[in-house]
Design a protein around this motif. Sequence first.
Motif, PDB file in Angstrom:
ATOM      1  N   SER A 194      45.250 -18.418  28.708  1.00 36.90           N
ATOM      2  CA  SER A 194      44.466 -17.417  27.784  1.00 36.90           C
ATOM      3  C   SER A 194      44.954 -17.553  26.390  1.00 36.90           C
ATOM      4  CB  SER A 194      44.986 -16.042  28.294  1.00 36.90           C
ATOM      5  OG  SER A 194      46.261 -15.611  27.703  1.00 36.90           O
ATOM      6  N   LEU A 195      44.120 -17.132  25.506  1.00 40.70           N
ATOM      7  CA  LEU A 195      44.318 -17.195  23.924  1.00 40.70           C
ATOM      8  C   LEU A 195      45.778 -16.925  23.631  1.00 40.70           C
ATOM      9  CD1 LEU A 195      42.931 -17.977  21.179  1.00 40.70           C
ATOM     10  CD2 LEU A 195      42.573 -15.166  21.105  1.00 40.70           C
ATOM     11  N   HIS A 196      46.339 -15.684  24.417  1.00 39.70           N
ATOM     12  CA  HIS A 196      47.516 -15.469  24.055  1.00 39.70           C
ATOM     13  C   HIS A 196      48.645 -16.601  24.236  1.00 39.70           C
ATOM     14  CE1 HIS A 196      50.664 -12.028  23.630  1.00 39.70           C
ATOM     15  NE2 HIS A 196      51.281 -12.935  24.200  1.00 39.70           N
ATOM     16  N   ASP A 197      48.196 -17.160  25.523  1.00 34.10           N
ATOM     17  CA  ASP A 197      49.303 -17.945  25.969  1.00 34.10           C
ATOM     18  C   ASP A 197      49.146 -19.435  25.157  1.00 34.10           C
ATOM     19  OD1 ASP A 197      50.125 -16.080  27.678  1.00 34.10           O
ATOM     20  OD2 ASP A 197      48.911 -16.923  29.445  1.00 34.10           O
ATOM     21  N   PRO A 217      44.473  -9.707  16.080  1.00 36.15           N
ATOM     22  CA  PRO A 217      45.232  -8.596  15.306  1.00 36.15           C
ATOM     23  C   PRO A 217      46.754  -8.952  15.167  1.00 36.15           C
ATOM     24  CG  PRO A 217      44.272  -7.896  17.411  1.00 36.15           C
ATOM     25  CD  PRO A 217      44.104  -9.322  17.595  1.00 36.15           C
ATOM     26  N   LYS A 249      49.125  -7.012  15.019  1.00 38.71           N
ATOM     27  CA  LYS A 249      50.191  -6.458  15.950  1.00 38.71           C
ATOM     28  C   LYS A 249      50.323  -7.615  17.132  1.00 38.71           C
ATOM     29  CE  LYS A 249      49.513  -1.579  16.005  1.00 38.71           C
ATOM     30  NZ  LYS A 249      48.831  -0.292  17.058  1.00 38.71           N
ATOM     31  N   ARG A 250      49.518  -7.984  17.616  1.00 42.41           N
ATOM     32  CA  ARG A 250      49.607  -9.060  18.749  1.00 42.41           C
ATOM     33  C   ARG A 250      50.130  -9.926  18.212  1.00 42.41           C
ATOM     34  NH1 ARG A 250      47.467 -10.425  23.329  1.00 42.41           N
ATOM     35  NH2 ARG A 250      45.446  -9.032  23.365  1.00 42.41           N
ATOM     36  N   TRP A 301      53.932  -9.448  17.968  1.00 46.08           N
ATOM     37  CA  TRP A 301      54.740  -9.332  19.399  1.00 46.08           C
ATOM     38  C   TRP A 301      54.771 -10.918  19.837  1.00 46.08           C
ATOM     39  CZ3 TRP A 301      57.606  -6.105  21.232  1.00 46.08           C
ATOM     40  CH2 TRP A 301      57.283  -4.708  21.139  1.00 46.08           C
ATOM     41  N   LEU A 315      60.512  -1.247  16.523  1.00 49.79           N
ATOM     42  CA  LEU A 315      60.573  -0.905  17.773  1.00 49.79           C
ATOM     43  C   LEU A 315      61.428  -2.210  18.556  1.00 49.79           C
ATOM     44  CD1 LEU A 315      57.645   0.723  19.265  1.00 49.79           C
ATOM     45  CD2 LEU A 315      59.166  -0.630  20.942  1.00 49.79           C
ATOM     46  N   PRO A 358      64.257  -1.994  24.694  1.00 42.75           N
ATOM     47  CA  PRO A 358      65.276  -2.692  25.644  1.00 42.75           C
ATOM     48  C   PRO A 358      64.588  -3.698  26.332  1.00 42.75           C
ATOM     49  CG  PRO A 358      64.453  -0.593  26.459  1.00 42.75           C
ATOM     50  CD  PRO A 358      63.519  -0.672  25.191  1.00 42.75           C
ATOM     51  N   SER A 359      63.140  -4.060  26.228  1.00 46.20           N
ATOM     52  CA  SER A 359      62.190  -4.884  27.045  1.00 46.20           C
ATOM     53  C   SER A 359      62.358  -6.219  26.303  1.00 46.20           C
ATOM     54  CB  SER A 359      60.943  -4.318  27.190  1.00 46.20           C
ATOM     55  OG  SER A 359      60.452  -4.483  25.858  1.00 46.20           O
ATOM     56  N   LYS A 376      63.974  -1.238  32.681  1.00 46.36           N
ATOM     57  CA  LYS A 376      63.479  -2.691  32.147  1.00 46.36           C
ATOM     58  C   LYS A 376      62.019  -2.598  31.630  1.00 46.36           C
ATOM     59  CE  LYS A 376      63.625  -7.225  33.276  1.00 46.36           C
ATOM     60  NZ  LYS A 376      63.908  -8.146  34.438  1.00 46.36           N
ATOM     61  N   ASP A 418      49.004  -6.099  24.741  1.00 40.66           N
ATOM     62  CA  ASP A 418      49.564  -7.091  23.685  1.00 40.66           C
ATOM     63  C   ASP A 418      50.817  -7.776  24.291  1.00 40.66           C
ATOM     64  OD1 ASP A 418      47.374  -6.920  22.252  1.00 40.66           O
ATOM     65  OD2 ASP A 418      48.248  -5.636  20.651  1.00 40.66           O
ATOM     66  N   ARG A 419      51.596  -7.179  24.713  1.00 39.51           N
ATOM     67  CA  ARG A 419      53.033  -7.633  25.275  1.00 39.51           C
ATOM     68  C   ARG A 419      52.761  -8.327  26.563  1.00 39.51           C
ATOM     69  NH1 ARG A 419      56.827  -2.488  24.825  1.00 39.51           N
ATOM     70  NH2 ARG A 419      57.891  -3.747  25.908  1.00 39.51           N
ATOM     71  N   GLN A 439      42.199 -11.782  25.839  1.00 41.40           N
ATOM     72  CA  GLN A 439      43.097 -12.535  25.023  1.00 41.40           C
ATOM     73  C   GLN A 439      44.382 -12.657  25.797  1.00 41.40           C
ATOM     74  OE1 GLN A 439      43.199 -11.393  20.865  1.00 41.40           O
ATOM     75  NE2 GLN A 439      41.165 -12.155  20.420  1.00 41.40           N
ATOM     76  N   GLY A 495      43.367 -13.765  30.081  1.00 39.49           N
ATOM     77  CA  GLY A 495      42.470 -14.907  30.529  1.00 39.49           C
ATOM     78  C   GLY A 495      41.196 -14.288  30.745  1.00 39.49           C
TER      79      GLY A 495
END
Lengths: 772, 590
Positions: free
Chosen positions: A695-698, A722, A724-725, A728, A757, A762-763, B330, B361-362, B397, B400
Amino acid sequence: MDCYTANWNPLGDSAFYRKYELYSMDWDLKEELRDCLVAAAPYGGPIALLRNPWRKEKAASVRPVLEIYSASGMPLASLLWKSGPVVSLGWSAEEELLCVQEDGVVLVYGLHGDFRRHFSMGNEVLQNRVLDARIFHTEFGSGVAILTGAHRFTLSANVGDLKLRRMPEVPGLQSAPSCWTTLCQDRVAHILLAVGPDLYLLDHAACSSVTPPGLAPGVSSFLQMAVSFTYRHLALFTDTGYIWMGTTSLKEKLCEFNCNIRAPPKQMVWCSRPRSKERAVVVAWERRLMVVGDAPESIQFVLDEDSYLVPELDGVRIFSRSTHEFLHEVPVASEEIFKIASMAPGALLLEAQKEYEKESQKADEYLREIQELGQLTQAVQQCIEAAGHEHRPDMQKSLLRAASFGKCFLDRFPPDSFVRMCQDLRVLNAVRDYHIGIPLTYSQYKQLTIQVLLDRLVLRRLYPLAIQICEYLRLPEVQGVSRILAHWACYKVQQKDVSDEDVARAINQKLGDTPGVSYSDIAARAYGCGRTELAIKLLEYEPRSGEQVPLLLKMKRSKLALSKAIESGDTDLVFTVLLHLKNELNRGDFFMTLRNQPMALSLYRQFCKYQELETLKDLYNQDDNHQELGSFHIRASYAAEERIEGRVAALQTAADAFYKAKNEFAAKATEDQMRLLRLQRRLEDELGGRFLDLSLHDTVTTLILGGHNKRAEQLARDFRIPDKRLWWLKLTALADLEDWEELEKFSKSKKSPIGYLVRQGPSLHPIPPSGE
Amino acid sequence: MAFPHRPDAPELPDFSMLKRLARDQLIYLLEQQHEVDKLYKVESKPAVSSSEQLCFLVRPRIKNMRYIANLVNADKLAGRTRKYKVIFSPQKFYACEMVLEEEGIYGDVSCDEWAFSLLPLDVDLLSMELPEFFRDYFLEGDQRWINTVAQALHLLSTLYGPFPNCYGIGRCAKMSYELWRKLEDEEDGETKGRRPEIGHIFLLDRDMDFVTALCSQVVYEGLVDDTFRIKCGSVDFGPEVTSSDKSLKVLLNAEDKVFNEIRNEHFSNVFGFLSQKARNLQAQYDRRRGMDIKQMKNFVSQELKGLKQEHRLLSLHIGACESIMKKKTKQDFQELIKTEHALLEGFNIRESTSYIEEHIDRQVSPIESLRLMCLLSITENGLIPKDYRSLKTQYLQSYGPEHLLTFSNLRRAGLLTEQAPGDTLTAVESKVSKLVTDKAAGKITDAFSSLAKRSNFRAISKKLNLIPRVDGEYDLKVPRDMAYVFSGAYVPLSCRIIEQVLERRSWQGLDEVVRLLNCSELAFTDMTREDKASSESLRLILVVFLGGCTFSEISALRFLGREKGYRFIFLTTAVTNSARLMEAMSEVKA
């Protein structure tokens, strides 16, 4: 009462025989019986007559008439015989008339003279012609045995399942046997024949010579032989006027009799009944009828007319031009009651009841007498049983009245035997009626069973009577009324002179929604008669749409079948119809049909998705369903295509389709994916590693992890990721890399759009130690 | 802690008969009929077996047919001859035979059917084990399983007598019901005259209430299902639960005494209960001290085994709880639940939307993100166009591009839709209310409802009072209503509908709700004239979920039953949860 036993004739010491009239026949015969081929079915069945013009040379030009009558002489059918010369007639167990022609062809007719089918007895028979033929009954059904001109036998034990057997040759047989018959032993049909003084038994494998034990000497020829109804006993009539009676196995002799008449008898049949005291044979000559058994004397009757004998389970029927009589051994119960001066409990009870009606005190005396002997139960049973064997309703009534009278004095007499007898007698009297003409005796009725009797009534188209009987006996609807109504309806659809509407309406009025009636079966019958429209009308009444479908398909009403199948809710059925339609219609029409049936369409799509992808595309195209078409190409872009060019092309087609579907969002997304795909390809070429299908993110993450920060930034800009993304993403990736330096640089470069944040969350993986 | 049933609560019918029936049939089929000696799972990889005969027990799906066809054809190529037998359950479909024919192996295989449809997972839970029902019917519009449902109902009525009172809502419910009635009519006589054992039957389509199924579950059984996935009534506890290096398969039903007491509890109570239980157990163990020989002998022979068993179960469930806690903290569980509650109540929509966006997004989890999007869409009657586009873009995004198809599926099923511009619920309502004065209002509202299938969740929620008014803290230890299964924030819609209809013994007075559910034609009641039903049987209710039900719904209705003196029996096409629903809708690369 005095003369009640007047027609009883004693034979020997133990048994009486009586002959009584069943019907006086007014069948208005044009011919003498002796000029005709005659066949009468057992169990009070119908009589077929065919004037035999082939026996004599004269008048061969006139076509004979085949006539069928009920046992009471009511005409059932009459038709001109147009086929070849007939040698023999006979009735099958299903009451079908078998006509054996000289050329070995057997024509089968229904009770009403309707032609059913025909079959041949084989080439050998055809070549040598039929000399003689017999129709016989076995456990499996009805058989035909044929003696050919070459003096060979051919037989089939069951005409329903025709298997021809040619019997072995009889050595030295030069002329036709003087007499022959078929035997059934151990489920195998044999033939017993007499040639001069010798007897031969033919089975499938061999021909063996047999000798009856204790046969009187001096026999030079056998003139007649007779087998009993149950194939257990055999009688032989010799040229010396001597009659031998024994078992069919020829192991045991029962008795013999010398009648001193040397003329060959016209007919000889057994007259016995199950658990007979006496075993007797009835022999008929032109003017004389003789009952002979194990007694020095015989019973003799004079025949006024040309008569014909029909062996039955428990007696012999004798019919002539004017009368139809029944000759039988008087049953034990009747004998005990009616024998002159009988002191049997039943006889006393009958007397008691009669005195009671006369209001005489003798009633009490008789009753006391029985009770003292403790035989009242027996007396009642005897009266009930005897009632069953009486033909005249008034006698039946008086016996039943006596039984009912006796019952009053018994504490616990189970009522069912009495009730059942009353019911059975009502049924029997109904079918014995002149108009119906089935003269069944009680024993025959019990052997035949009510189901078969109903079938026979249906066969005679006596539907109302059959239904009345069912209702009277309270038979379960499915076995009784419904079945008969269904038969009636099947008959009804064959009436060609009535319009489709009328027939359909009449059937529906009668049948309504009787349980167990299958309208589709009736419709199938209508279709069989070539009445498609009627069949469709009838199917409308069928409550189970699933049942309508197969017939509709058969009638090529596939579209109707489709809507019925959908109505039934059975997808499997719908599918069956669909595949039919697919083969039957051209593609365009098929698709049009589907279009109007969303359920069928979705079903077919499912099928196409796995089996015929191209058809699926065509379906979407035809409907201008661009949205689905787009989805189809998207799926193809990653499932069907492997080369990058092919994938991009598929995506392009998809994007075009989405535009047409006015789905801008999907079109844009697809175009983005095309760009991404090309880019990923380039990245793979330039940087190595795997980028395709991320994916684009990946993709961006992978770039950062690979240290290509510039490239990542570029990509993010190109695809407008964006902020924000991106934050992250970068934070996560850099933290994964444990590249704290870069992370710090990054965090100071701009104000974080995701606030702080990160630190509290905690994540997130390891919190950067210097990130504070 | 665990609530006892009221003393007058009816006995449940004995469903072990169904289990025996299924087992005997299967054994007969596999052992006697086909002499099967080894079992393999039908998977995408080819089975390696040297035996002379292969026997396939499959669902009638085209995919499975192709698997078999490939296997047979591979054997043919290799010059191997074996016998092949395909047993279809619950029935053979013509399409499958077609495929076998098209693949050219129709002559090589012989087919059989195993009409198995009901698996009793628990004393009050029957499952048809048809997880594919949901996608087949609600997405693909495939009605093939309706016949199976009707057959199953028919089987139940032959075994347990006729159902005097029937209610239902939804298209599938109606079709199944009608087909079932037809079956009964065709085979009448069998059930006639029998005393009904179960007084009511309620059929409900899953698409009547997607909201409940999409919420995070917080009763113990639901939570275990969400976290570990319960399959056919049993769960695989991994090493993190068993605190050893092996995973353990555990049956979860009423026979597990510990589980039975906590299954319907809100998770916040479970720990307390378990530790109390542990203390009790310890005390019982401690009784050993000071026993004489004889007492000790008694203890060992009679009690010890039970205690040990209990001990084992207790430690398992404690392990499971810890594992759940770990996972949930978690994932920021509190935050998630807060968002869900906000969505259900309909405030802070913007905040919730950004929460979802961040979730995407995360890349927290594709299924979770999708679930939240759907929840937002249904509670809000569709997303506003801007959010609809941006959330989808973000999602593509992150996870996929193939999910473009997932979105198309979700839209078709009505799970993720876009509001028509300016067509928020209030807008529609004001329009309608303006029209009320008009004489044509009735017609127009009808036209409105037929325009688009809207979820109308907010209006329904108001009508049925699904969001309880909270004064003070909701005491989860002593629940007041069914809302406890969602921490007191929301009464499951499906259960509320059932409650309301049972109370009224019909749909009377619920016209507005039925209309809002888009089911004006599809709600039905059928009371039979027979009044042979005993008062006990009239308090037994069979609830049929078409498309699956969640453990939360089961817990809620069990609670309702205890309150009102009913007993509920559940028949579901499969036990489901939010993740399963979302997976059924997702397109994944093969």
